[in-house]
Design a protein around this motif. Structure first.
Motif: not given
Lengths: 150, 157
Positions: A57, A66-68, A120, A145-147, A149
């Motif tokens: 992201q 930011y990664d999902h 998230q 969906t997990y987020r 950073d």
């Protein structure tokens, strides 16, 4: 290496489900890539955790993005009685998925996953109508969906 | 090489002023460097053109850093926000070994440390730095020969 992280996240979800079940003896939890389920052979309650996907992201700060990570969870159980599954049997399954899976994965108040991932987005196909009607199979699908950073 | 904000650097001195050890504060998200000279009128009868003299240079830095209680850079900024501690920072628009990169070195006070704790937010601290009144005069920094070199702002050649 986002795929390595996705596997870690899926394993952590599997561990969390297993560690927090109120009735672990009656449930089998496993991480899978594909599901080849024959309705007639389903015994007991089965919970499958599937790595779903990765999305970047953009930058969160100078060090990290930011990664999902999308994780699918499927809960399967066959009604073995005669006739169609009664309403009370289904009510109990819906409440079980809510209390044992949904509430524990999509609620950030339950604690960060791996210490740094938070849920998230979440959605839940409460049950599959066709499988229930045709195979007497309770089939419930969740996607979290997990987020992160980090 | 493109100059990108994400490749800009903020370094914190973890040693002495004279022999610094620069450690990057990499949890910074956004940062803006805002140097601005005060002006004084310098006109006279010798010309009909308004003349302006540069007098005092104000340097303000605004930024945003991820709240991370395990990160020494964040802790240093947070602690400097609620105390009178001045922190020695080198703010550059690129790496400290990239020739031509430039910025500012000074002892800074942290004057603001806002934190928006809205329910959907990952927490960040918004900070404002201004030059502190210490014995170490602020310097313009420019990387030359693979390391920062420092000059007094306003100095003429």
């Amino acid at each position: 290496m986002p795929n390595a992280r996705l596997i870690e996240v899926a394993d952590a979800v599997t561990d969390r489900i297993e560690a927090t079940l109120d009735d672990p003896a009656s449930t089998t939890v496993s991480r899978e890539y594909t599901l080849d389920i024959k309705a007639a052979s389903v015994t007991g309650r089965l919970v499958y955790v599937l790595p779903g996907g990765v999305e970047n992201q953009g930058p969160a700060n100078r060090a990290t993005d930011y990664d999902h990570y999308k994780i699918g969870v499927v809960v399967v159980e066959r009604y073995t009685g005669t006739g169609p599954a009664p309403k009370e049997w289904l009510d109990a399954r819906l409440l079980w998925v809510e209390s044992q899976i949904w509430n524990r994965l999509q609620d950030v108040r339950q604690g960060l996953l791996l210490g740094c991932l938070w849920p998230q987005l979440s959605n839940w196909l409460v049950y599959d109508y066709d499988l229930l009607r045709e195979k007497k199979l309770f089939w419930s699908e969740l996607e979290i969906t997990y987020r992160e950073d980090e | 090489m493109a100059s990108l904000g994400i490749l800009a650097k903020a370094y914190r001195n973890t040693a002495s002023y004279g022999t610094p050890t620069w450690v990057e504060i990499d949890k910074i998200a956004d940062l803006a460097v805002n140097p601005s000279w005060d002006e004084a009128e310098g006109g006279s009868r010798d010309s009909r053109v308004k003349k302006i003299a540069k007098t005092m240079l104000g340097i303000e830095i605004t930024g945003r850093i991820k709240v991370d209680t395990a990160d020494a850079g964040y802790i240093a900024l947070r602690d400097a926000m609620y105390t009178d501690i001045a922190i020695d920072l080198l703010i550059l628009n690129g790496a400290s070994d990239g020739n031509g990169n430039h910025g500012w070195r000074a002892d800074w006070h942290v004057f603001e440390g806002g934190e928006d704790q809205a329910m959907g937010n990952r927490l960040y601290m918004d900070f404002v730095l201004r030059v502190a009144d210490t014995a170490n005069d602020p310097k313009y920094a420019e990387v030359s020969g693979g390391a920062p070199t420092f000059t007094d702002p306003g100095a003429t050649s």
